[in-house]
Enzyme design. Sequence first.
Site, PDB file in Angstrom:
ATOM      1  N   GLY A  81      43.713  38.408  35.755  1.00 46.66           N
ATOM      2  CA  GLY A  81      44.947  39.032  35.266  1.00 46.66           C
ATOM      3  C   GLY A  81      46.183  38.190  35.326  1.00 46.66           C
ATOM      4  CG  HIS A 124      40.239  45.418  41.915  1.00 49.81           C
ATOM      5  ND1 HIS A 124      40.199  46.227  40.800  1.00 49.81           N
ATOM      6  CD2 HIS A 124      41.155  44.462  41.652  1.00 49.81           C
ATOM      7  CE1 HIS A 124      41.061  45.755  39.900  1.00 49.81           C
ATOM      8  NE2 HIS A 124      41.648  44.688  40.398  1.00 49.81           N
ATOM      9  NE  ARG A 145      43.837  49.674  37.418  1.00 54.65           N
ATOM     10  CZ  ARG A 145      44.310  49.244  38.574  1.00 54.65           C
ATOM     11  NH1 ARG A 145      45.252  49.908  39.194  1.00 54.65           N
ATOM     12  NH2 ARG A 145      43.831  48.138  39.121  1.00 54.65           N
ATOM     13  CD  GLU A 154      39.997  36.257  49.258  1.00 59.98           C
ATOM     14  OE1 GLU A 154      39.895  35.671  48.165  1.00 59.98           O
ATOM     15  OE2 GLU A 154      39.392  37.304  49.524  1.00 59.98           O
TER      16      GLU A 154
END
Lengths: 663, 266
Positions: free
Chosen positions: A49, A257, A273, A394
């Site tokens: 995204g 998620h 979304r 991460e």
Amino acid sequence: MKVVYTDVLVVGGGLAGLRIAIGAKRRGHDVIILSLVPPKRSHSAAAQGGMQASLANVIKGQGDTEDIHFEDTVRGSDWGADQQVVRMFVNTAPKAVRELAAWGVPWSRVRKGDRDVIINGQKVTITERDEAHGLVAQRDFGGTKKWRTCYVSDGTGHAMLQTMSDQAIGAAIPVHERVEAIALIHDGGRCYGAIVRNLITGELVAYVARATAIASGGAGRLYAVTTNAVICEGIGSALALETGIASLGNMEAVQFHPTAIFPAGILVTEGCRGDGGLLKDVDGHRFMPDYEPEKKELASRDVVSRRMEEHIAKGKGVRNRFGEHLWLDITLLGEKHIRHNLREVFEICHYFLGVDPTKEWIPVRPAQHYTMGGVRTDYTGQSPTLKGLYAAGEAACWDMHGFNRLGGNSVAETVVAGMIVGEYIADYCDRPESEVDIPTRLVHDFLRREQGKLDVLIDGRGTEDSAALRIAMQETMTAKVGIFRRGGDLESAVADLQKLLQRSRNIGLKCKARGANPELVTAYRVQKMLKVALCVAYGALTRTESRGAHFRQDFPRRNDADWLKRTLATWKAESDTLPSLAYEALDVGRMELPPGWRGYGAKDYIDHPDTPQRAAAVEALKQKMADAPRFAVQESLMPYESLLPERYRGRNERIDEPLGGQK
Amino acid sequence: MSDATVKTVAMPASTRNGDGNGSKGPRRQLAISVLRYNPQDPASVPHMQTYALEEADGMTLFIALNEIRERQDASLQFDFVCRAGICGSCAMVINGRPTLACRTLTKNLGAEITLAPLPFFELIGDLSVNTGKWMRGMSERLEGWLHMANPDPDLTRLEQRMEPELADRIYELDRCIECGCCVAACGTARMREDFVGAVGLNRVARFRLDPRDTRNDADFYDVIGDDNGVFGCMSLLACHDVCPKDLPLATQIAFMRRKMAAEGIR
């Protein structure tokens, strides 16, 4: 025994690791990157995204600043984040986008004039400004007040990783592929590199370095249902944990998620979304506005995932042969938009579901997605307890995500942390006292110790099956340490995992090969993964509150009075079956944004005793400085600029905030 | 390791990761034959080995191969990373055709499936090949990174503008996942081991299109203006047919050949 010397050893060839390497190399240090796979195959490529940075180019992003990005991120974190680190991050994110724009990333760009978009289920025409034409575009994402997510179609991570990897090749940075760090070399106070196993030949090599950076990504594969790639097994975190010195922060903070395709668990981007897609139930009813009237589908991920599971529990899920799911409807976005801007989504639906998302709804259900916790570091990326050990991305708990990460902040963190930590690693290597001064005996001891462990696995008389242990761990984590957590389940999960850990000390192999041997790899990894899983489960059991993605049904309120603190897990002795937990308090008195309601999700929480006083002080200062520039107000509330490497200081130019000719 | 067909295990097909199981009715018995060879093991000789397993709903070759490894043969080598069709790790020859295994559903194949490693690339073992090593070498030869006029731009300033359509066109070529299918399917690559392949020519086309890259056609001619580059292509177009990302490889190669021919004449 073979020993390789370098200045900087980077474990992991994704975005964070590559950017650290480029930064350190540019400062004149030799760097070697270790990677399980060719770097372009790293999980960074899966970020579809986009990347948050407050460029404020699109009209729906107009007025966006670092201040708003800061507040969105801290609210998203449920006040678990280190606010100074968040400030460092939001100020560097625009620079990171612009650097990548110069290095080759084909960011999607703003086109001036009218365009139709879907907002809240309605078609709306918006007009982009002439002066924004050709600048990097932004889209909407969950938990953000402005359209802030910069993107490359829906292959953002892929395009970023291509460019970053290409530039690392251009900088002649060696990447040792298909090798795996299996232990860190340290003397109890400082880290000196790693023992590394070649996955093709099985050979062990010691890499001795001044600085070692763990950038190995998350630990999604602790769970049975995850969006993560199969290489995201938390091994980097385990390496730090197994030193007994370095700690892991907030491992219980695990993000789910909302939109993984059901049942395969493959991600479809939040951009669905963000671009206007809707969540629907068995009756075709759009249910999110019933729960979250303000942000609807675009509340933060932890909130949307919980609402979805809550709705399924009310009997509103769609039942099929695999279980229950909900629908993601993007048909209203139109075929052109889907085939152009959401092409990966189209492909995934086509290949894995046989669904045409331009005409049909997509079956989705939340799945494990992101590890907020990781190797605890200070703002420079260095472990506070083990010198010379760094972490970023991460794999790290730096800690800008607290208990919930916003969509678009992960690839942003990889590059921003890579830039900042890369500079600090270079500073560290510049210092004369950072010379490697350990006796080779220490290196050889570590090599022998690790070879010994492998020999026991290959030649020993163990009877346990490593694949079975792994499956049992994943099923325990998914069933008992998931979105909704309860004390009883967590106790049982910890007990199960302890038993599995003990059994993992008695693994026997069917395949005895010393070279390439996938079973051997599973065996030594599952021993490490179980320790990390115990940090998650035990941390979750002990934290008797709900915060961000950590939701306890038996303690549903956020409790700042008792739990405004970071969990630190260490593994004291190899024979232990539980991590040792300690807690690091977050200082409300220094927060720029004192704890409050997030603007979505539960409204009741227990205040920290210092919160009212700090909130009043912040409010008073803001009123007193009502006419001052926003930078001055920020500086008075919580100074942070001195924490940034000099190279990355400075304001960010925007269309509405020109810098003028000062530079 | 015997090459006997291994008995189907009692447990139903994988339900983990929600990837399989759940349906009623008879299931197909699959026979998956794998070309096995471990170059690290002096005793190993190339041979086919067939595994029997029960098909499950939504079963991909990712699920099938992992199930075989977990339940039947721990030594079987193959590569998966993203298992979502985006990283390019799992390209292999499936029933004679190079493609991505992770997004290949068994229900779209016959009950007898034949798997072989990609040809051309260095074999690591069984279905695992070293595409990464070759791709890095190719990239170094072609200087496959954006050559910047100013590698150290002022990051506090607005970014350089780019036409939205141009950015989209560059991304279109940037979608390559370096899976190696195009090279594995290439006739020229069979004859010329130094051929840069469609993947390499596409890279060059991508940088040629990008105004941020300072190189001109003469520079590109230096790296692909010969038979190991754009003039080695015989236009058999298998690369175009097998590309899992549907990249316009034939068009790009033809375009680059025209540009490079023009450059060669100058």
